[in-house]
Design a protein around this motif. Sequence first.
Motif, PDB file in Angstrom:
ATOM      1  N   VAL A   1       0.854  -1.184   0.000  1.00  0.00           N
ATOM      2  CA  VAL A   1       0.000   0.000   0.000  1.00  0.00           C
ATOM      3  C   VAL A   1       0.888   1.232   0.000  1.00  0.00           C
ATOM      4  O   VAL A   1       1.813   1.339   0.812  1.00  0.00           O
ATOM      5  CB  VAL A   1      -0.931   0.028   1.225  1.00  0.00           C
ATOM      6  CG1 VAL A   1      -1.798   1.288   1.211  1.00  0.00           C
ATOM      7  CG2 VAL A   1      -1.810  -1.214   1.258  1.00  0.00           C
TER       8      VAL A   1
ATOM      9  N   TYR B   1       1.366   5.253   0.557  1.00  0.00           N
ATOM     10  CA  TYR B   1       0.779   6.294   1.394  1.00  0.00           C
ATOM     11  C   TYR B   1       1.246   7.670   0.920  1.00  0.00           C
ATOM     12  O   TYR B   1       2.421   7.861   0.623  1.00  0.00           O
ATOM     13  CB  TYR B   1       1.193   6.112   2.860  1.00  0.00           C
ATOM     14  CG  TYR B   1       0.625   4.880   3.511  1.00  0.00           C
ATOM     15  CD1 TYR B   1      -0.473   4.962   4.368  1.00  0.00           C
ATOM     16  CD2 TYR B   1       1.174   3.622   3.283  1.00  0.00           C
ATOM     17  CE1 TYR B   1      -0.999   3.837   4.974  1.00  0.00           C
ATOM     18  CE2 TYR B   1       0.654   2.491   3.877  1.00  0.00           C
ATOM     19  CZ  TYR B   1      -0.431   2.608   4.728  1.00  0.00           C
ATOM     20  OH  TYR B   1      -0.953   1.486   5.314  1.00  0.00           O
TER      21      TYR B   1
ATOM     22  N   GLY C   1      -7.857   5.206  -4.041  1.00  0.00           N
ATOM     23  CA  GLY C   1      -7.991   4.240  -2.961  1.00  0.00           C
ATOM     24  C   GLY C   1      -8.896   4.781  -1.877  1.00  0.00           C
ATOM     25  O   GLY C   1     -10.109   4.889  -2.044  1.00  0.00           O
TER      26      GLY C   1
ATOM     27  N   LEU D   1      -4.385   6.398   0.859  1.00  0.00           N
ATOM     28  CA  LEU D   1      -3.888   5.040   0.704  1.00  0.00           C
ATOM     29  C   LEU D   1      -4.305   4.540  -0.681  1.00  0.00           C
ATOM     30  O   LEU D   1      -5.486   4.615  -1.040  1.00  0.00           O
ATOM     31  CB  LEU D   1      -4.473   4.103   1.764  1.00  0.00           C
ATOM     32  CG  LEU D   1      -4.049   4.240   3.220  1.00  0.00           C
ATOM     33  CD1 LEU D   1      -4.531   5.544   3.835  1.00  0.00           C
ATOM     34  CD2 LEU D   1      -4.579   3.074   4.036  1.00  0.00           C
ATOM     35  N   SER D   2      -3.362   4.030  -1.441  1.00  0.00           N
ATOM     36  CA  SER D   2      -3.670   3.493  -2.765  1.00  0.00           C
ATOM     37  C   SER D   2      -2.677   2.394  -3.104  1.00  0.00           C
ATOM     38  O   SER D   2      -1.660   2.229  -2.428  1.00  0.00           O
ATOM     39  CB  SER D   2      -3.635   4.602  -3.831  1.00  0.00           C
ATOM     40  OG  SER D   2      -2.351   5.209  -3.870  1.00  0.00           O
ATOM     41  N   GLN D   3      -2.972   1.640  -4.175  1.00  0.00           N
ATOM     42  CA  GLN D   3      -2.123   0.507  -4.563  1.00  0.00           C
ATOM     43  C   GLN D   3      -1.841   0.490  -6.075  1.00  0.00           C
ATOM     44  O   GLN D   3      -2.051  -0.529  -6.732  1.00  0.00           O
ATOM     45  CB  GLN D   3      -2.789  -0.811  -4.151  1.00  0.00           C
ATOM     46  CG  GLN D   3      -2.951  -0.992  -2.661  1.00  0.00           C
ATOM     47  CD  GLN D   3      -3.648  -2.294  -2.327  1.00  0.00           C
ATOM     48  OE1 GLN D   3      -4.854  -2.415  -2.479  1.00  0.00           O
ATOM     49  NE2 GLN D   3      -2.895  -3.276  -1.890  1.00  0.00           N
TER      50      GLN D   3
ATOM     51  N   CYS E   1      -7.759  -1.185   0.192  1.00  0.00           N
ATOM     52  CA  CYS E   1      -7.945   0.150  -0.394  1.00  0.00           C
ATOM     53  C   CYS E   1      -9.131   0.253  -1.342  1.00  0.00           C
ATOM     54  O   CYS E   1      -9.743   1.305  -1.436  1.00  0.00           O
ATOM     55  CB  CYS E   1      -6.682   0.583  -1.141  1.00  0.00           C
ATOM     56  SG  CYS E   1      -5.289   0.915  -0.075  1.00  0.00           S
TER      57      CYS E   1
ATOM     58  N   ASN F   1     -15.076   6.326  -0.159  1.00  0.00           N
ATOM     59  CA  ASN F   1     -13.612   6.334  -0.084  1.00  0.00           C
ATOM     60  C   ASN F   1     -13.022   7.701   0.270  1.00  0.00           C
ATOM     61  O   ASN F   1     -11.812   7.871   0.312  1.00  0.00           O
ATOM     62  CB  ASN F   1     -12.996   5.816  -1.395  1.00  0.00           C
ATOM     63  CG  ASN F   1     -13.377   6.653  -2.609  1.00  0.00           C
ATOM     64  OD1 ASN F   1     -13.744   7.832  -2.490  1.00  0.00           O
ATOM     65  ND2 ASN F   1     -13.281   6.058  -3.781  1.00  0.00           N
TER      66      ASN F   1
END
Length: 477
Positions: free
Chosen positions: A145, A147, A262, A158-160, A222, A426
């Motif tokens: 993840v 940040y 995310g 938070l994203s991926q 996420c 989200n």
Amino acid sequence: ADDDVLANLRRKLKQKVIEQGPQYIKKLNRKNKFKQHKVLRLLRAVYGTPDAGFAFQLLKDYAFEQAGAKRLFTDSAVYYIQEPASNSQCTEDGLCNDIWFILFSHTDDFGYFGSDDAFEEECKRRIEKHLKMEWEEELTDYTSVQYKQCTDRGLCELSQPKYWEQLAREFDIDIESCKTFVPLPMSCEFEESTPEKHEAAKRKGVKYLELVGALIYPSTVCKLELKYSVSLLGSHMHDYTEQHYEWALHVLKYGITTRHMGLIYSRGLDPNGVNVVYGYADSNFTAPRSTGGHTLMVNGAAFVNTAKKHPTVDTSSTMAELSELFYCSLDVTSIRNMMEEIGMEIMEPTKVYQDNQPCIKIVNGLKTVTSGVQKTMSIRTARVQEMVHDEQALRVEWLETTKLVSDLNTKILPRQQFEYLRNIMNGYALAMEKYPEWFESRKSESKMIWSTFYSQESKVFSQNSSRNELEEFFHNL
């Protein structure tokens, strides 16, 4: 025979460690330090044995206990150190300005944060005496993840994107051509599986299990809006067909398209207040078992989101809604207990929104349950009523379906409605309205044009009527 000997030795060693603590290993080393007249032949390496995780857990517990940390009863992966500040002063309500340091573990990776820089360094030194750690001052990547934090604006995102790009390479998806804006379209129907279709998919080498397994992780971290889609895919893990695999690829393409989106938590933007937990609960009514979902949110974004079939049969839509409200109340209780344990007790009842009027009347005592309901349902209803009336820990209020965030977890929605609820869940609805420059400045890092994405693709951010709807929605909350 080797396995039996190894298991017996491990059992004895574990028993000693449990009785005397990890320091027993040091005593054992000192005891055998000068016995160097024998050379033993290694029969089998013990690294990676099934109980290695348990052994490391014992080491963690010992190191943190020696450093003065306590382990949460409500979440065994969280440790905290709390001490009075040098200028500690307590209010009439008993609230004190203590300093604290919190660690949350994920196997051998730890996230940490504290209320005071000097106290953080002190806690690090205490832990280092018993467990060697490599500390990173700024968290940018943790368990796949990424940040992004902006303390000035009070944003934490938070994203991926890296995770989704890796999946695209593994399943031969062209990232540039992905323009899928919903996980599953309204036309989606899963065909009925037969042994012949399942065997044909297996002979073709379809990687259905691998793909669904890869989608489960982001749907719990996420990309919470994927919960319902992944739940549908997960119900065909043992009888999948080629058509099911195509729908799984559709979900994957949505994740790749929106990989830079995310969760984003904000400070002071949520109209419910800072650190105030609230939720949504919803359920459909289908045979043989209904699918329900609930969402818990704090500081503008969701942190709990579920979508699963109920374990029992519901005899009406009201019973289905009551069941989901009961499951939601269990999570509310866990969160309230955890907040109380770390010294942030929630004094006000936690709001949960529903769209079923009979269900709300039953839990608020304005309507009685019919005599024909099952005993299990009566117990669930009584428990929710107890939280509402006796414990004053829960408050259930009505909200129309089109604005109920948990509606994402019970059915496939059209694109406009899906994006509207997703952006509320989200946290992007609040953040984009307040800080559009936060996203404008990031055009260069992503192929996704943020301004076009939220002005043309979703009504939430474009037309004045939609802005008014969003403002009215949060005003009503």
